[in-house]
Scaffold this motif. Structure first.
Motif, PDB file in Angstrom:
ATOM      1  N   SER A 199      69.682  45.360  46.379  1.00 26.77           N
ATOM      2  CA  SER A 199      68.361  45.815  45.673  1.00 26.77           C
ATOM      3  C   SER A 199      69.034  47.177  45.260  1.00 26.77           C
ATOM      4  CB  SER A 199      67.169  45.807  46.222  1.00 26.77           C
ATOM      5  OG  SER A 199      67.150  46.736  47.367  1.00 26.77           O
ATOM      6  N   GLU A 200      69.822  47.926  45.984  1.00 27.74           N
ATOM      7  CA  GLU A 200      70.130  49.282  45.566  1.00 27.74           C
ATOM      8  C   GLU A 200      71.004  49.425  44.217  1.00 27.74           C
ATOM      9  OE1 GLU A 200      70.858  47.850  48.527  1.00 27.74           O
ATOM     10  OE2 GLU A 200      71.383  49.766  49.910  1.00 27.74           O
ATOM     11  N   ALA A 201      71.698  48.307  44.116  1.00 28.96           N
ATOM     12  CA  ALA A 201      72.574  48.085  42.993  1.00 28.96           C
ATOM     13  C   ALA A 201      71.742  47.679  41.837  1.00 28.96           C
ATOM     14  CB  ALA A 201      73.658  47.208  43.196  1.00 28.96           C
ATOM     15  N   PHE A 202      70.864  46.789  42.026  1.00 32.46           N
ATOM     16  CA  PHE A 202      69.759  46.633  40.836  1.00 32.46           C
ATOM     17  C   PHE A 202      69.037  47.949  40.398  1.00 32.46           C
ATOM     18  CE2 PHE A 202      65.512  45.567  39.306  1.00 32.46           C
ATOM     19  CZ  PHE A 202      66.011  44.445  38.439  1.00 32.46           C
ATOM     20  N   THR A 203      68.830  48.697  41.503  1.00 33.51           N
ATOM     21  CA  THR A 203      68.044  49.969  40.797  1.00 33.51           C
ATOM     22  C   THR A 203      69.090  50.829  40.100  1.00 33.51           C
ATOM     23  OG1 THR A 203      66.867  49.943  43.052  1.00 33.51           O
ATOM     24  CG2 THR A 203      66.748  52.057  41.750  1.00 33.51           C
ATOM     25  N   PHE A 235      64.397  47.782  50.375  1.00 34.60           N
ATOM     26  CA  PHE A 235      64.884  49.116  49.861  1.00 34.60           C
ATOM     27  C   PHE A 235      64.137  49.368  48.457  1.00 34.60           C
ATOM     28  CE2 PHE A 235      68.892  48.614  52.255  1.00 34.60           C
ATOM     29  CZ  PHE A 235      68.591  49.719  53.358  1.00 34.60           C
ATOM     30  N   MET A 236      63.429  48.389  47.939  1.00 32.51           N
ATOM     31  CA  MET A 236      62.808  48.550  46.826  1.00 32.51           C
ATOM     32  C   MET A 236      61.437  49.181  47.111  1.00 32.51           C
ATOM     33  SD  MET A 236      63.095  45.422  44.085  1.00 32.51           S
ATOM     34  CE  MET A 236      64.656  44.822  43.545  1.00 32.51           C
ATOM     35  N   ALA A 237      61.013  49.039  48.220  1.00 35.61           N
ATOM     36  CA  ALA A 237      59.598  49.428  48.775  1.00 35.61           C
ATOM     37  C   ALA A 237      59.557  50.930  48.188  1.00 35.61           C
ATOM     38  CB  ALA A 237      59.452  49.096  50.076  1.00 35.61           C
ATOM     39  N   ASP A 265      64.690  42.675  55.716  1.00 32.37           N
ATOM     40  CA  ASP A 265      64.841  43.055  57.060  1.00 32.37           C
ATOM     41  C   ASP A 265      63.375  42.787  57.597  1.00 32.37           C
ATOM     42  OD1 ASP A 265      63.649  45.280  56.221  1.00 32.37           O
ATOM     43  OD2 ASP A 265      65.077  46.593  57.560  1.00 32.37           O
ATOM     44  N   ARG A 266      62.565  42.340  56.869  1.00 26.87           N
ATOM     45  CA  ARG A 266      61.154  42.366  57.328  1.00 26.87           C
ATOM     46  C   ARG A 266      60.121  41.369  56.823  1.00 26.87           C
ATOM     47  NH1 ARG A 266      60.365  48.433  55.679  1.00 26.87           N
ATOM     48  NH2 ARG A 266      62.715  48.182  55.990  1.00 26.87           N
ATOM     49  N   PRO A 267      59.328  40.584  57.605  1.00 26.27           N
ATOM     50  CA  PRO A 267      58.526  39.658  56.874  1.00 26.27           C
ATOM     51  C   PRO A 267      57.942  40.247  55.526  1.00 26.27           C
ATOM     52  CG  PRO A 267      57.791  40.178  59.020  1.00 26.27           C
ATOM     53  CD  PRO A 267      58.780  40.986  58.745  1.00 26.27           C
ATOM     54  N   ASN A 272      55.268  46.384  53.097  1.00 22.16           N
ATOM     55  CA  ASN A 272      54.104  47.450  52.837  1.00 22.16           C
ATOM     56  C   ASN A 272      54.029  47.790  51.441  1.00 22.16           C
ATOM     57  OD1 ASN A 272      52.622  47.232  54.920  1.00 22.16           O
ATOM     58  ND2 ASN A 272      53.669  48.980  56.172  1.00 22.16           N
ATOM     59  N   SER A 273      54.708  48.711  50.962  1.00 28.04           N
ATOM     60  CA  SER A 273      54.761  49.347  49.681  1.00 28.04           C
ATOM     61  C   SER A 273      55.094  48.683  48.407  1.00 28.04           C
ATOM     62  CB  SER A 273      55.236  50.705  49.519  1.00 28.04           C
ATOM     63  OG  SER A 273      56.523  50.821  49.761  1.00 28.04           O
ATOM     64  N   LEU A 274      55.567  47.369  48.912  1.00 25.69           N
ATOM     65  CA  LEU A 274      56.078  46.514  47.907  1.00 25.69           C
ATOM     66  C   LEU A 274      54.570  45.915  47.044  1.00 25.69           C
ATOM     67  CD1 LEU A 274      58.867  45.955  46.742  1.00 25.69           C
ATOM     68  CD2 LEU A 274      58.713  43.611  48.073  1.00 25.69           C
ATOM     69  N   GLU A 275      54.674  45.899  45.878  1.00 25.29           N
ATOM     70  CA  GLU A 275      53.531  45.721  45.154  1.00 25.29           C
ATOM     71  C   GLU A 275      52.824  44.510  45.316  1.00 25.29           C
ATOM     72  OE1 GLU A 275      54.320  48.435  41.341  1.00 25.29           O
ATOM     73  OE2 GLU A 275      52.827  46.655  40.889  1.00 25.29           O
ATOM     74  N   ASP A 276      51.507  44.490  45.611  1.00 25.38           N
ATOM     75  CA  ASP A 276      51.124  43.158  45.943  1.00 25.38           C
ATOM     76  C   ASP A 276      51.352  41.827  45.155  1.00 25.38           C
ATOM     77  OD1 ASP A 276      49.624  44.151  47.846  1.00 25.38           O
ATOM     78  OD2 ASP A 276      47.724  44.316  46.779  1.00 25.38           O
ATOM     79  N   ARG A 277      51.467  42.202  43.862  1.00 27.28           N
ATOM     80  CA  ARG A 277      51.991  40.899  42.894  1.00 27.28           C
ATOM     81  C   ARG A 277      53.197  40.348  43.269  1.00 27.28           C
ATOM     82  NH1 ARG A 277      52.630  43.808  37.293  1.00 27.28           N
ATOM     83  NH2 ARG A 277      54.182  45.245  37.758  1.00 27.28           N
ATOM     84  N   LEU A 278      54.117  41.545  43.577  1.00 22.77           N
ATOM     85  CA  LEU A 278      55.619  40.779  44.130  1.00 22.77           C
ATOM     86  C   LEU A 278      55.295  40.291  45.473  1.00 22.77           C
ATOM     87  CD1 LEU A 278      58.446  43.479  43.324  1.00 22.77           C
ATOM     88  CD2 LEU A 278      58.234  41.250  42.845  1.00 22.77           C
ATOM     89  N   ARG A 279      54.419  40.813  46.365  1.00 24.43           N
ATOM     90  CA  ARG A 279      54.339  40.165  47.681  1.00 24.43           C
ATOM     91  C   ARG A 279      53.844  38.776  47.669  1.00 24.43           C
ATOM     92  NH1 ARG A 279      51.931  44.402  50.709  1.00 24.43           N
ATOM     93  NH2 ARG A 279      50.087  43.439  50.469  1.00 24.43           N
ATOM     94  N   SER A 280      53.006  38.526  46.743  1.00 20.98           N
ATOM     95  CA  SER A 280      52.189  37.278  46.730  1.00 20.98           C
ATOM     96  C   SER A 280      53.040  36.242  46.065  1.00 20.98           C
ATOM     97  CB  SER A 280      50.986  37.506  45.924  1.00 20.98           C
ATOM     98  OG  SER A 280      51.340  37.645  44.585  1.00 20.98           O
TER      99      SER A 280
END
Ligand code: ADP
Ligand code: MG
Length: 468
Positions: A199-203, A235-237, A265-267, A272-280
């Motif tokens: 994801s860092e490379a995407f950024t 890492f996008m969080a 690395d986490r469920p 957390n701060s990954l936006e809701d829409r992504l998370r859903s």
């Protein structure tokens, strides 16, 4: 009923019918431009992605709604709106990424002729290297990782059919990246277009494309694949603009029925701060956790590695290593490498004694470790793994381009992340003088300025090492 009014009603109904993300991404702001003599409704949309999406995927849906409103058959056509009041607003007023999202593809400035000729038909993929050793055949399967393995296999064999998106999560060193690469290898072998990207490379890629005004190419590249594999999404969080862009990429691929696999690395609920829409969306597919391996599997992995490297590892030595590295295969690999490197340097077989010495070194109290928390061995191992080499290749005498490149990267990172003195770095890396080392590091720093790929690689390795 007036056509504008009919469109207006249909638009409002569609807003209720479609899921919010689709509506917002594709249809929001769509206006009726005109009704042609043939009765075709011409709808203005914000960009070519929206146009394609609406034309190919949502056409029947929208047509049905509009026909219900009008009570008669109609056809539709979608066109990219040229000017809208929105785009007349001064650009500074809009956040950059919002602007980009609304603007859609921008024509890149014409390239010089020689580049036009040399240019491949399809946009180039980012050179995210795949580790040739991360294949399904080299993945040891057992109770704790079976589900992850099966899901990865199913996705590799039948992309976008069973689990989409697939999210693999679990702590460090449990084979998540291995599985992701394995999917990539399999899909590529089937002739599919695959991007594997940390994801860092995407950024990085996104930031670069904005700087160089090549966002159209950026999008084209990421949205024209069959399979998108994104590693370490945690890492996008917190990086909202990256998430925003990723969300659009994600939606575009998802709606065109392309496979997406994410690793974290986490469920999902803890992203957390990954936006809701992504998370859903993550939760909409399949999320599988990867657990630490049982002793049996760790032994099986050691056996495989020993076989591959032509090393004879006695059972007691193998047991000792496997018992020490409980929670993480990367640690297992580190211990294994240390033991065989030690034996190799001392030109003796890998006996229990050698292994014990290696383990002891591994367990030394903290003050013997290098102050900044990363050891030279770790750097060499990480770089070797990245370049698909063995640690002893990097400290050895080989001179291929690949080896040299890996060595340069390793030296640079050792200098940056550890306190090992230059003279000692020179010794370890094939007996160079400290000035040669220094010169090499300075050259790397210069090259980094120019080379985004190299920058991304170093960023990735750094993050990996600091997290280790
Ligand atoms: P993660 O991405 O979960 O942090 P990696 O995929 O980088 O972990 O795995 C670390 C190392 O352990 C790699 O060399 C990988 O090949 C190896 N490894 C992990 N799990 C397995 C497994 N089940 N079978 C074989 N090798 C494994
Ligand atoms: Mg990983």
């Amino acid at each position: 009923m007036d056509s504008q009014e009919a469109w207006h009603i249909a638009y409002n109904q569609l807003q209720l019918q479609l899921d919010r993300a689709s509506f917002d991404t594709w249809l929001r702001g769509a206006t009726l431009i005109q009704v042609e003599e043939t009765g075709t409704f011409v709808i203005g949309v914000r960009n070519t992605y929206a146009r394609e999406m609406l034309q190919n995927r949502l056409y029947r849906n929208i047509r049905r709604v509009l026909m219900d409103v009008l009570g008669e058959a109609v056809e539709l056509r979608f066109e990219v709106r040229q000017t809208t009041p929105e785009s007349k607003k001064p650009r500074e007023e809009m956040p950059l990424f919002k602007l980009l999202a609304e603007q859609g593809p921008v024509e890149a400035p014409p390239l010089p002729l020689h580049e036009q000729i040399a240019r491949p038909q399809r946009p180039a993929l980012p050179e995210s290297e795949l580790n040739a050793r991360f294949v399904f055949d080299r993945f040891v399967v057992n109770g704790s990782n079976r589900l992850a393995y099966e899901a990865a296999r199913a996705v590799a064999e039948n992309p976008a059919k069973y689990y989409n998106p697939l999210l693999l999560y679990g702590s460090v060193g449990l084979g998540k990246t291995h599985l992701l690469h394995a999917i990539a290898h399999t899909c590529r072998a089937h002739g599919l277009r695959v991007i594997y990207v940390p994801s860092e490379a995407f950024t990085n890629d996104l930031v670069d494309s904005i700087r160089h005004k090549t966002t159209a190419m950026f999008r084209e590249r990421y949205r024209s694949v069959d399979v998108l594999l994104v590693d370490d999404v945690q890492f996008m969080a917190g990086k909202e603009s990256t998430q925003e862009e990723f969300f659009h990429t994600f939606n575009a691929l998802y709606t065109f029925n392309k496979q997406i696999v994410l690793v974290s690395d986490r469920p999902p609920r803890e992203l957390n701060s990954l936006e809701d829409r992504l998370r859903s969306r993550f939760e909409g597919g399949l999320a599988v956790d990867v657990q630490p391996l049982e002793l049996e599997s760790r032994l099986a992995i050691l056996e495989m590695w020993a076989r591959e490297r032509g090393v004879i590892l006695p059972m007691d030595a193998m047991q000792a290593i496997a018992e020490r590295a409980r929670s993480n295969v990367r640690e297992l690999e580190g211990l294994f490498n240390q033991a065989i490197t030690k034996a190799h340097l001392e030109q003796r077989p890998v006996t229990m004694q050698v292994v014990e010495a290696a383990l002891e070194r591994h367990e030394r109290p903290r003050q013997h470790r290098i102050r900044k928390g990363v050891t030279m061995d770790q750097v060499i191992e990480a770089v070797a793994a990245h370049f698909d080499l063995y640690p002893e290749d990097i400290t050895g005498k080989g001179r291929s381009t690949r080896l040299n490149q890996a060595r340069q990267v390793a030296m640079f990172l050792v200098r940056e992340l550890t306190d090992v003195p230059l003279v000692q770095i020179g010794d370890v890396f094939g007996g160079r003088s400290h000035t040669t080392v220094l010169h090499g590091c300075n050259k790397m720093a210069e090259e980094m300025e120019r080379d985004a790929e190299l920058r991304a690689l170093l960023m990735q390795l750094r993050a990996q090492l600091r997290g280790a």
